[in-house]
Design a protein around this motif. Structure first.
Motif, PDB file in Angstrom:
ATOM      1  N   VAL A 162       2.966 -31.156   4.449  1.00 31.51           N
ATOM      2  CA  VAL A 162       2.312 -30.173   5.310  1.00 31.51           C
ATOM      3  C   VAL A 162       2.341 -30.630   6.762  1.00 31.51           C
ATOM      4  O   VAL A 162       2.683 -29.879   7.677  1.00 31.51           O
ATOM      5  CB  VAL A 162       0.857 -29.929   4.853  1.00 31.51           C
ATOM      6  N   ALA A 163       1.953 -31.891   6.988  1.00 25.30           N
ATOM      7  CA  ALA A 163       1.905 -32.416   8.355  1.00 25.30           C
ATOM      8  C   ALA A 163       3.285 -32.502   8.983  1.00 25.30           C
ATOM      9  O   ALA A 163       3.467 -32.165  10.163  1.00 25.30           O
ATOM     10  CB  ALA A 163       1.245 -33.791   8.352  1.00 25.30           C
ATOM     11  N   THR A 164       4.265 -32.951   8.220  1.00 27.49           N
ATOM     12  CA  THR A 164       5.628 -33.068   8.746  1.00 27.49           C
ATOM     13  C   THR A 164       6.190 -31.701   9.096  1.00 27.49           C
ATOM     14  O   THR A 164       6.854 -31.519  10.133  1.00 27.49           O
ATOM     15  CB  THR A 164       6.536 -33.771   7.719  1.00 27.49           C
ATOM     16  N   ASP A 165       5.921 -30.707   8.261  1.00 27.23           N
ATOM     17  CA  ASP A 165       6.388 -29.347   8.536  1.00 27.23           C
ATOM     18  C   ASP A 165       5.774 -28.813   9.820  1.00 27.23           C
ATOM     19  O   ASP A 165       6.417 -28.084  10.576  1.00 27.23           O
ATOM     20  CB  ASP A 165       6.030 -28.439   7.356  1.00 27.23           C
ATOM     21  N   LEU A 166       4.537 -29.190  10.095  1.00 24.75           N
ATOM     22  CA  LEU A 166       3.855 -28.728  11.300  1.00 24.75           C
ATOM     23  C   LEU A 166       4.280 -29.499  12.545  1.00 24.75           C
ATOM     24  O   LEU A 166       4.466 -28.909  13.617  1.00 24.75           O
ATOM     25  CB  LEU A 166       2.337 -28.873  11.116  1.00 24.75           C
ATOM     26  N   LEU A 167       4.457 -30.816  12.426  1.00 25.13           N
ATOM     27  CA  LEU A 167       4.559 -31.681  13.602  1.00 25.13           C
ATOM     28  C   LEU A 167       5.960 -32.168  13.927  1.00 25.13           C
ATOM     29  O   LEU A 167       6.245 -32.476  15.090  1.00 25.13           O
ATOM     30  CB  LEU A 167       3.632 -32.891  13.419  1.00 25.13           C
ATOM     31  N   CYS A 180       7.684 -42.737   7.603  1.00 23.14           N
ATOM     32  CA  CYS A 180       6.585 -42.738   6.636  1.00 23.14           C
ATOM     33  C   CYS A 180       6.195 -44.177   6.338  1.00 23.14           C
ATOM     34  O   CYS A 180       7.066 -45.007   6.048  1.00 23.14           O
ATOM     35  CB  CYS A 180       6.983 -42.048   5.335  1.00 23.14           C
ATOM     36  N   CYS A 181       4.910 -44.464   6.402  1.00 22.65           N
ATOM     37  CA  CYS A 181       4.396 -45.803   6.118  1.00 22.65           C
ATOM     38  C   CYS A 181       3.506 -45.724   4.883  1.00 22.65           C
ATOM     39  O   CYS A 181       2.530 -44.959   4.862  1.00 22.65           O
ATOM     40  CB  CYS A 181       3.567 -46.327   7.285  1.00 22.65           C
ATOM     41  N   ALA A 182       3.851 -46.504   3.864  1.00 21.17           N
ATOM     42  CA  ALA A 182       3.068 -46.529   2.623  1.00 21.17           C
ATOM     43  C   ALA A 182       2.981 -47.965   2.140  1.00 21.17           C
ATOM     44  O   ALA A 182       3.647 -48.370   1.193  1.00 21.17           O
ATOM     45  CB  ALA A 182       3.698 -45.643   1.567  1.00 21.17           C
ATOM     46  N   VAL A 192       1.509 -38.288  15.252  1.00 17.34           N
ATOM     47  CA  VAL A 192       1.095 -39.152  14.147  1.00 17.34           C
ATOM     48  C   VAL A 192       0.223 -38.348  13.204  1.00 17.34           C
ATOM     49  O   VAL A 192      -0.683 -37.618  13.655  1.00 17.34           O
ATOM     50  CB  VAL A 192       0.310 -40.379  14.656  1.00 17.34           C
ATOM     51  N   PHE A 193       0.489 -38.466  11.918  1.00 16.42           N
ATOM     52  CA  PHE A 193      -0.427 -37.948  10.906  1.00 16.42           C
ATOM     53  C   PHE A 193      -1.002 -39.128  10.143  1.00 16.42           C
ATOM     54  O   PHE A 193      -0.265 -39.898   9.518  1.00 16.42           O
ATOM     55  CB  PHE A 193       0.271 -37.000   9.933  1.00 16.42           C
ATOM     56  N   LYS A 194      -2.310 -39.269  10.206  1.00 16.23           N
ATOM     57  CA  LYS A 194      -3.002 -40.348   9.507  1.00 16.23           C
ATOM     58  C   LYS A 194      -3.873 -39.751   8.408  1.00 16.23           C
ATOM     59  O   LYS A 194      -4.692 -38.865   8.668  1.00 16.23           O
ATOM     60  CB  LYS A 194      -3.871 -41.160  10.485  1.00 16.23           C
ATOM     61  N   ASN A 203       4.092 -40.619   9.786  1.00 15.05           N
ATOM     62  CA  ASN A 203       3.070 -40.416   8.763  1.00 15.05           C
ATOM     63  C   ASN A 203       2.592 -41.791   8.288  1.00 15.05           C
ATOM     64  O   ASN A 203       3.412 -42.657   7.991  1.00 15.05           O
ATOM     65  CB  ASN A 203       3.632 -39.665   7.567  1.00 15.05           C
ATOM     66  N   ALA A 204       1.284 -41.965   8.190  1.00 22.38           N
ATOM     67  CA  ALA A 204       0.739 -43.245   7.723  1.00 22.38           C
ATOM     68  C   ALA A 204      -0.287 -42.974   6.641  1.00 22.38           C
ATOM     69  O   ALA A 204      -1.314 -42.338   6.889  1.00 22.38           O
ATOM     70  CB  ALA A 204       0.108 -44.013   8.881  1.00 22.38           C
ATOM     71  N   ILE A 205      -0.017 -43.477   5.430  1.00 16.06           N
ATOM     72  CA  ILE A 205      -0.907 -43.200   4.297  1.00 16.06           C
ATOM     73  C   ILE A 205      -1.511 -44.454   3.684  1.00 16.06           C
ATOM     74  O   ILE A 205      -2.421 -44.362   2.873  1.00 16.06           O
ATOM     75  CB  ILE A 205      -0.159 -42.427   3.191  1.00 16.06           C
TER      76      ILE A 205
END
Length: 305
Positions: free
Chosen positions: A110-115, A191-193, A282-284, A213-215
């Motif tokens: 969702v975040a990647t599609d938006l940002l 992507c960070c996991a 950034v999406f956290k 993205n950081a999860i």
């Protein structure tokens, strides 16, 4: 009373990644509208046991998730999600590991599609653990990847992940990254996991235009991202209160005055407010129970009728 119990494989065969992304997107919008009652997560034994719950007011449905977390075992996440509704006495119990990886991947989708830019197609995945496959699947669902580089402290584990994904991504160039700096040099999405306690890279290692993205960091003692990256980016989070309580990188960046709480935008708000987020985003996410509800609602519709 009828109880339906679903295993990992049953959850995965029932819910596709595009379905998961759509459900989680709707959930984030409802969360922003105040449609959920969602207490703070209960964390025991320094985050080794987690209890999460969410009630969706419009449907009078709720979930409770209980998990144990141990990065030194496989699977690292074990537990269950219980779904119930006031309309009938049926309940559904589903494997928490499958739902957790699906919903976390879906939130990143969702975040990647938006940002991320519409033409972004170069991803570097940092970490090749249990969360990584669904991170990649989610990004690939919204931004078909031209190239994927996987970087892990164990190159054999990165190679194993690529073997798993190759049949699903025949048109994508797949690589194992030996040097993280090289893998970040021309990247478009990161992507960070990981379970890192310190930032994985410097902000200067990234291009001027990039979505991250950081999860991985869900405790205040964990950090994947540097303060300078947060300071130079538009920062979107799953839930502002949750990250202020649990995200090590957010807590640290506020402590050092790199950012302020007012700089954080919830994903639900960002979805309904059209605006330019700038070249670095950034999406956290620390994960919120609404996401588990969103995936389990799909299962309830399919298995409970």
């Amino acid at each position: 009373m009828v109880t339906v119990t679903l295993s990992d494989s049953q959850v995965r065969s029932a819910v596709s990644m595009p379905e998961a992304i759509a459900a989680v997107r709707r959930g984030f919008v409802d969360l922003a509208k105040g449609e959920f009652e969602m207490p703070s997560r209960i964390s025991l034994r320094q985050g080794r046991f987690l209890v999460m719950s969410a009630h969706h007011r419009p449907t009078a449905s709720a979930i409770v998730k209980t998990v144990s977390v141990n990065f030194h075992r496989a699977p690292s996440i074990a537990g269950s999600v219980v779904w119930s509704e006031t309309a009938h006495p049926q309940q559904l119990i589903a494997d928490a590991a499958a739902i957790t990886t699906l919903r976390t991947g879906a939130a990143v989708g969702v975040a990647t599609d938006l940002l991320a830019p519409a033409d972004a197609g170069v991803l570097t995945m940092i970490g090749a653990g249990a969360q990584a496959p669904d991170q990649i699947r989610a990004v690939h669902s919204v931004r078909p990847l031209r190239r994927l580089t996987v970087v892990d402290v164990d190159p054999a584990r990165a190679q194993g992940l690529i073997r798993v994904l190759r049949p699903e991504m025949p048109e994508t160039e797949l690589r194992v990254g030996v040097d993280l700096a090289t893998a970040l040099g021309d990247v478009e999405i990161v992507c960070c996991a990981t379970n890192a306690a310190e930032p994985l890279f410097e902000a200067s290692a990234l291009p001027d235009s990039v979505h991250v993205n950081a999860i991985g960091a869900y405790r205040t003692t964990m950090r994947e991202l540097p303060d300078k990256l947060l300071r130079s980016s538009s920062v979107v989070v799953d839930d502002v209160q949750a990250v202020l309580e649990e995200s090590g990188e957010i807590v640290h960046a506020i402590y050092t005055k790199a950012i302020t709480p007012e700089a954080l935008t919830s994903l639900g708000t960002a979805l309904v407010e059209a605006r330019d987020h700038g070249p670095r985003t950034v999406f956290k996410t620390v994960g919120v129970a609404m996401q588990d509800w969103a995936i389990t609602s799909l299962l309830a519709n399919k298995f409970l009728g």
